[in-house]
Design a protein around this motif. Structure first.
Motif, PDB file in Angstrom:
ATOM      1  N   HIS A  19     -11.252  -0.323  14.756  1.00 45.96           N
ATOM      2  CA  HIS A  19      -9.869  -0.639  14.409  1.00 45.96           C
ATOM      3  C   HIS A  19      -9.724  -0.401  12.909  1.00 45.96           C
ATOM      4  CE1 HIS A  19      -6.544  -3.287  13.137  1.00 45.96           C
ATOM      5  NE2 HIS A  19      -6.065  -3.090  14.357  1.00 45.96           N
ATOM      6  N   LEU A  20      -8.780   0.458  12.527  1.00 49.19           N
ATOM      7  CA  LEU A  20      -8.563   0.761  11.104  1.00 49.19           C
ATOM      8  C   LEU A  20      -7.229   0.144  10.675  1.00 49.19           C
ATOM      9  CD1 LEU A  20      -9.334   4.622  11.190  1.00 49.19           C
ATOM     10  CD2 LEU A  20     -10.944   2.706  11.277  1.00 49.19           C
ATOM     11  N   SER A  21      -7.206  -0.419   9.484  1.00 52.45           N
ATOM     12  CA  SER A  21      -5.927  -0.935   8.992  1.00 52.45           C
ATOM     13  C   SER A  21      -5.815  -0.689   7.487  1.00 52.45           C
ATOM     14  CB  SER A  21      -5.784  -2.434   9.320  1.00 52.45           C
ATOM     15  OG  SER A  21      -6.817  -3.167   8.704  1.00 52.45           O
ATOM     16  N   ASN A  22      -4.606  -0.946   6.963  1.00 45.56           N
ATOM     17  CA  ASN A  22      -4.300  -0.710   5.542  1.00 45.56           C
ATOM     18  C   ASN A  22      -4.299   0.787   5.191  1.00 45.56           C
ATOM     19  OD1 ASN A  22      -3.430  -2.014   3.224  1.00 45.56           O
ATOM     20  ND2 ASN A  22      -5.457  -1.952   2.263  1.00 45.56           N
ATOM     21  N   ILE A  23      -3.808   1.600   6.127  1.00 47.17           N
ATOM     22  CA  ILE A  23      -3.757   3.060   5.902  1.00 47.17           C
ATOM     23  C   ILE A  23      -2.441   3.389   5.169  1.00 47.17           C
ATOM     24  CG2 ILE A  23      -3.722   5.315   7.067  1.00 47.17           C
ATOM     25  CD1 ILE A  23      -4.993   3.819   9.532  1.00 47.17           C
ATOM     26  N   PRO A  24      -2.499   4.098   4.030  1.00 44.91           N
ATOM     27  CA  PRO A  24      -1.240   4.434   3.325  1.00 44.91           C
ATOM     28  C   PRO A  24      -0.457   5.508   4.084  1.00 44.91           C
ATOM     29  CG  PRO A  24      -3.129   5.375   2.164  1.00 44.91           C
ATOM     30  CD  PRO A  24      -3.687   4.567   3.304  1.00 44.91           C
ATOM     31  N   PRO A  25       0.853   5.563   3.869  1.00 46.99           N
ATOM     32  CA  PRO A  25       1.724   6.505   4.608  1.00 46.99           C
ATOM     33  C   PRO A  25       1.305   7.964   4.441  1.00 46.99           C
ATOM     34  CG  PRO A  25       3.033   5.007   3.216  1.00 46.99           C
ATOM     35  CD  PRO A  25       1.610   4.716   2.926  1.00 46.99           C
ATOM     36  N   SER A  26       0.727   8.309   3.279  1.00 50.39           N
ATOM     37  CA  SER A  26       0.423   9.723   3.013  1.00 50.39           C
ATOM     38  C   SER A  26      -0.806  10.229   3.771  1.00 50.39           C
ATOM     39  CB  SER A  26       0.167   9.901   1.507  1.00 50.39           C
ATOM     40  OG  SER A  26      -0.909   9.048   1.123  1.00 50.39           O
ATOM     41  N   VAL A  27      -1.590   9.318   4.359  1.00 51.93           N
ATOM     42  CA  VAL A  27      -2.836   9.744   5.020  1.00 51.93           C
ATOM     43  C   VAL A  27      -2.548  10.063   6.485  1.00 51.93           C
ATOM     44  CG1 VAL A  27      -5.134   8.973   5.746  1.00 51.93           C
ATOM     45  CG2 VAL A  27      -4.340   8.507   3.430  1.00 51.93           C
TER      46      VAL A  27
ATOM     47  N   GLY B  59      -6.688   5.845  -1.864  1.00 52.65           N
ATOM     48  CA  GLY B  59      -5.649   6.190  -2.839  1.00 52.65           C
ATOM     49  C   GLY B  59      -4.439   5.273  -2.680  1.00 52.65           C
ATOM     50  N   GLU B  60      -3.530   5.372  -3.648  1.00 48.40           N
ATOM     51  CA  GLU B  60      -2.317   4.534  -3.676  1.00 48.40           C
ATOM     52  C   GLU B  60      -2.681   3.040  -3.581  1.00 48.40           C
ATOM     53  OE1 GLU B  60       0.742   5.900  -0.823  1.00 48.40           O
ATOM     54  OE2 GLU B  60      -0.470   7.712  -0.591  1.00 48.40           O
ATOM     55  N   ASN B  61      -3.853   2.708  -4.131  1.00 40.82           N
ATOM     56  CA  ASN B  61      -4.317   1.316  -4.152  1.00 40.82           C
ATOM     57  C   ASN B  61      -4.490   0.735  -2.740  1.00 40.82           C
ATOM     58  OD1 ASN B  61      -5.309  -0.819  -5.550  1.00 40.82           O
ATOM     59  ND2 ASN B  61      -3.333  -1.810  -5.865  1.00 40.82           N
ATOM     60  N   HIS B  62      -4.799   1.599  -1.773  1.00 42.06           N
ATOM     61  CA  HIS B  62      -5.058   1.148  -0.405  1.00 42.06           C
ATOM     62  C   HIS B  62      -6.549   1.276  -0.103  1.00 42.06           C
ATOM     63  CE1 HIS B  62      -0.749   1.307   0.136  1.00 42.06           C
ATOM     64  NE2 HIS B  62      -0.856   0.903   1.392  1.00 42.06           N
ATOM     65  N   HIS B  63      -7.194   0.143   0.184  1.00 43.66           N
ATOM     66  CA  HIS B  63      -8.595   0.182   0.606  1.00 43.66           C
ATOM     67  C   HIS B  63      -8.653   0.007   2.122  1.00 43.66           C
ATOM     68  CE1 HIS B  63      -9.172  -0.427  -3.684  1.00 43.66           C
ATOM     69  NE2 HIS B  63     -10.417   0.002  -3.501  1.00 43.66           N
ATOM     70  N   LEU B  64      -9.312   0.938   2.783  1.00 43.27           N
ATOM     71  CA  LEU B  64      -9.363   0.954   4.246  1.00 43.27           C
ATOM     72  C   LEU B  64     -10.107  -0.281   4.775  1.00 43.27           C
ATOM     73  CD1 LEU B  64      -8.751   2.675   6.792  1.00 43.27           C
ATOM     74  CD2 LEU B  64     -11.014   3.725   6.506  1.00 43.27           C
ATOM     75  N   ARG B  65      -9.558  -0.893   5.808  1.00 44.58           N
ATOM     76  CA  ARG B  65     -10.234  -2.014   6.489  1.00 44.58           C
ATOM     77  C   ARG B  65     -10.731  -1.513   7.843  1.00 44.58           C
ATOM     78  NH1 ARG B  65     -10.820  -4.070   2.649  1.00 44.58           N
ATOM     79  NH2 ARG B  65      -9.594  -5.520   1.409  1.00 44.58           N
ATOM     80  N   VAL B  66     -12.000  -1.744   8.131  1.00 39.43           N
ATOM     81  CA  VAL B  66     -12.589  -1.248   9.385  1.00 39.43           C
ATOM     82  C   VAL B  66     -13.235  -2.421  10.127  1.00 39.43           C
ATOM     83  CG1 VAL B  66     -14.193   0.402  10.438  1.00 39.43           C
ATOM     84  CG2 VAL B  66     -13.127   0.934   8.219  1.00 39.43           C
TER      85      VAL B  66
ATOM     86  N   ASP C 185       3.206   0.644  14.056  1.00 33.16           N
ATOM     87  CA  ASP C 185       2.736   0.409  12.695  1.00 33.16           C
ATOM     88  C   ASP C 185       1.697   1.455  12.309  1.00 33.16           C
ATOM     89  OD1 ASP C 185       1.904  -0.532  10.315  1.00 33.16           O
ATOM     90  OD2 ASP C 185       1.348  -2.546  10.999  1.00 33.16           O
ATOM     91  N   HIS C 186       2.143   2.447  11.512  1.00 31.73           N
ATOM     92  CA  HIS C 186       1.224   3.529  11.151  1.00 31.73           C
ATOM     93  C   HIS C 186       0.181   3.117  10.103  1.00 31.73           C
ATOM     94  CE1 HIS C 186       2.164   7.622  12.966  1.00 31.73           C
ATOM     95  NE2 HIS C 186       2.708   6.704  13.761  1.00 31.73           N
ATOM     96  N   LYS C 187       0.247   1.828   9.691  1.00 33.56           N
ATOM     97  CA  LYS C 187      -0.811   1.364   8.786  1.00 33.56           C
ATOM     98  C   LYS C 187      -2.098   1.112   9.571  1.00 33.56           C
ATOM     99  CE  LYS C 187       2.147  -1.294   5.618  1.00 33.56           C
ATOM    100  NZ  LYS C 187       2.993  -2.317   6.262  1.00 33.56           N
ATOM    101  N   MET C 188      -2.009   1.091  10.923  1.00 33.76           N
ATOM    102  CA  MET C 188      -3.177   0.786  11.753  1.00 33.76           C
ATOM    103  C   MET C 188      -3.447   1.892  12.752  1.00 33.76           C
ATOM    104  SD  MET C 188      -3.089  -3.296  12.410  1.00 33.76           S
ATOM    105  CE  MET C 188      -1.606  -3.439  13.367  1.00 33.76           C
TER     106      MET C 188
ATOM    107  N   ALA D 117     -20.317   4.262  10.556  1.00 29.90           N
ATOM    108  CA  ALA D 117     -19.015   4.564   9.948  1.00 29.90           C
ATOM    109  C   ALA D 117     -18.419   3.307   9.312  1.00 29.90           C
ATOM    110  CB  ALA D 117     -18.071   5.133  11.014  1.00 29.90           C
ATOM    111  N   LEU D 118     -18.569   2.182   9.979  1.00 35.15           N
ATOM    112  CA  LEU D 118     -18.034   0.928   9.423  1.00 35.15           C
ATOM    113  C   LEU D 118     -18.746   0.593   8.102  1.00 35.15           C
ATOM    114  CD1 LEU D 118     -16.965  -2.278  11.175  1.00 35.15           C
ATOM    115  CD2 LEU D 118     -18.687  -2.488   9.394  1.00 35.15           C
ATOM    116  N   ILE D 119     -20.082   0.726   8.097  1.00 35.35           N
ATOM    117  CA  ILE D 119     -20.842   0.424   6.869  1.00 35.35           C
ATOM    118  C   ILE D 119     -20.382   1.342   5.723  1.00 35.35           C
ATOM    119  CG2 ILE D 119     -23.147   0.607   5.810  1.00 35.35           C
ATOM    120  CD1 ILE D 119     -24.297  -0.330   8.544  1.00 35.35           C
ATOM    121  N   ASP D 120     -20.182   2.624   6.036  1.00 38.19           N
ATOM    122  CA  ASP D 120     -19.845   3.594   4.988  1.00 38.19           C
ATOM    123  C   ASP D 120     -18.396   3.498   4.521  1.00 38.19           C
ATOM    124  OD1 ASP D 120     -22.405   4.498   5.215  1.00 38.19           O
ATOM    125  OD2 ASP D 120     -21.925   6.387   6.231  1.00 38.19           O
ATOM    126  N   LEU D 121     -17.482   3.144   5.435  1.00 40.02           N
ATOM    127  CA  LEU D 121     -16.066   3.328   5.103  1.00 40.02           C
ATOM    128  C   LEU D 121     -15.227   2.055   5.025  1.00 40.02           C
ATOM    129  CD1 LEU D 121     -15.394   6.581   7.157  1.00 40.02           C
ATOM    130  CD2 LEU D 121     -15.666   6.357   4.673  1.00 40.02           C
TER     131      LEU D 121
END
Length: 537
Positions: A463-471, A523-530, A496-499, A513-517
């Motif tokens: 599950h990915l969250s905190n994705i910025p609109p440009s990605v 960017g845009e001050n968004h840190h990916l949550r995995v 919700d395209h942030k997730m 992947a979770l450990i690495d990412l």
């Protein structure tokens, strides 16, 4: 009591052991032979009993070595899992009691069970044997308190049927409810696992099957007993109780289902009568030790566990998940059950070329707030990890023991250490010890955080969250493919395209992947949550 003359039934067992010292075991209308004993028990020496009946089954049981402060309710509860309790007589001065069950079969089952598993009340072993009395006749005026307790219990057992006297005819008992309970957990600030439920509900009888699921954003479970009576007792005792202090409230109803069909034995569902079931796709398979423990437990399934918290020491099942459940259940908000749990984990069989304190912090941080990590200087394939509390360490152990990290199957156990020591100041330990106490990345710092409800075992779907609109999807697919795995599927959340959900080829690739990412800067001050997801795409 001096000078009151009472009649006591003859046939009292084993010398003075079962002596009533002037209690009130038979009434004048009893069809048993009776003799007069003064109520202060002075004549008890001539009251020898009939040894020839030694050990013959009877529905009246003699209970010895009771703790002084024990209550009628606790003694009655010893008998409840085996059938209806029809009478009780407490001999407070002698630390003994007599318990009468509705049938001899129920008494035989109870004696057989407790001869295999020593019963305890208030942490003291007690002894149960057949009485020479075939029934218990009590003078209600002298035994009022016990009778009141018994009536209350009987009323509950018979769904509040009006009582005449102290006996309830068998026909007055309402039709049996379903043996299946539906359990909803409110205020779930701490995660509750299938093993925790099993541990709690086993106190009321043999649990045959459990299915857990999330519905309307609430954690729910269906739990099946062998007998509707056990389900009724569990509902009465546990409905409205908190599993942990001030949170995780149990809401319990009877299910309309009378039998559960379990296809897989894994973290979501389990059939304790069938240890051979597969674990299903993408779910961690059962540890062979658990399967063996299941097989062992199924031989006990005909025998219910006592209905009193703490009446029996929890069955010692040699395996991490069961140990975790026992420790977590040790924090159940019920009287007489103590809180506890070690906060430090020992992790072994690590890939010493690859592992770092940071990678362990990220992976174990999925299940709790990691405070400190120490990779052992002389044994770099092992590490100590200190979590914020015992519940989190149990959870991490449950979910991560036996998973693959950097190509090696890791082992997670509770450490005997109480804390992880930091190196002395000025001492260089090559960065093997790290203090994460003030990390901004703790997932569970905020009470009531949504993260508490989204704790799942490692799975191939992330599950990915905190994705910025440009990605875009392609960016994320590329990013995750670069961790060395294959991205099998991807889906943005519709609303919700942030997730998004992203599926790797294997659980091991998803862990990597979770450990690495997790916390990767998009960017845009968004840190990916995995985190791990319970869904598949």
């Amino acid at each position: 009591m001096d000078g009151i003359v009472t009649e006591v039934a003859v046939g009292v067992k084993r010398g003075s052991d079962e002596l009533l010292s002037g209690s009130v075991l038979s009434s004048p209308n009893s069809n048993m032979t009776s003799m007069v004993v003064t109520a202060n028990g002075n004549d008890s020496k001539k009251f020898k009993g009939e040894d020839k009946m030694d050990g013959a089954p009877s529905r009246v049981l003699h209970i010895r070595k009771l703790p002084g402060e024990v209550t009628e309710t606790e003694v009655i509860a010893l008998g409840l899992p085996f059938g209806k309790v029809t009478n009780i007589l407490m001999l407070k001065g002698k630390n003994q009691a007599f318990l009468e069950l509705a049938t001899e079969e129920a008494a035989i089952t109870m004696v057989n069970y407790y001869s295999a598993v020593t019963p305890h009340l208030r942490n003291q072993p007690i002894y149960i044997q057949y009485s020479n009395h075939k029934e218990l006749k009590t003078d209600n005026t002298l035994n009022q308190r016990a009778q009141a307790v018994l009536q209350a219990v009987t009323a509950v057992q018979t769904a509040n049927t009006p009582l005449s006297g102290t006996t309830v005819s068998e026909s007055a008992v309402t039709p049996a409810q379903s043996p299946v309970l539906r359990i909803i957990i409110d205020n779930m600030y701490y995660p509750v696992t299938l093993d925790v439920l099993h541990q709690i509900f086993s106190k009321f009888g043999a649990v045959l099957k459990i299915i857990t699921f999330t519905k309307n954003n609430q954690f729910q479970a269906l739990l099946q007993y062998g007998d509707p009576v056990n389900a009724q007792q569990a509902k009465l005792a546990l409905d409205g109780q908190n599993i942990y202090n001030a949170c995780c409230t149990l809401r319990i109803d009877f299910s309309k289902l009378v039998n559960l069909n379990v296809k897989y034995n894994n973290d979501k569902s389990r059939d304790y009568t069938r240890p051979d079931l597969p674990s299903g796709d993408g779910q961690p398979a059962l540890d062979p030790a658990i399967a063996a423990a299941f097989a062992k437990e199924t031989s006990l399934l005909g025998l219910p566990v006592a209905a009193v918290p703490g009446a029996l020491s929890p069955l010692a099942i040699p395996n991490a998940a069961a140990a975790a459940a026992a420790a977590a259940a040790g924090r159940v908000g019920m009287p007489g059950v103590s809180a506890g749990g070690n906060t430090v984990l020992l992790v072994s069989n690590l890939n010493e070329e690859m592992v770092t304190p940071q990678s362990l912090f990220t992976l174990f941080g999925v299940y709790g707030d990691v405070q400190r990590v120490k990779i052992l200087y002389n044994k770099k394939d092992s590490a100590l990890i200190q979590m914020a509390d015992g519940n989190q360490s149990q959870l991490a152990m449950n979910h991560l023991n036996g998973q693959k990290m950097y190509g090696k199957i890791i082992r997670v156990t509770l450490s005997k250490h109480q804390t992880v020591q930091l190196p002395r100041e000025g001492l260089d330990d090559q960065g093997l010890t790290k203090d994460f106490g003030n990390s901004p990345l703790h997932r569970f710092k905020k009470p009531g955080s949504k993260n508490f409800q989204n704790i799942f075992p490692p799975s191939a779907t992330l599950h990915l969250s905190n994705i910025p609109p440009s990605v875009a999807e392609e960016d994320l697919r590329t990013l995750f493919a670069n961790t060395g795995g294959t991205v099998k599927a991807f889906k943005f959340f519709q609303r919700d395209h942030k997730m998004a959900l992203l599926q790797m080829a294997t659980v091991e690739e998803a862990i990597q992947a979770l450990i690495d990412l997790h916390n990767y800067n998009l960017g845009e001050n968004h840190h990916l949550r995995v985190s791990f997801s319970k869904s598949t795409i």
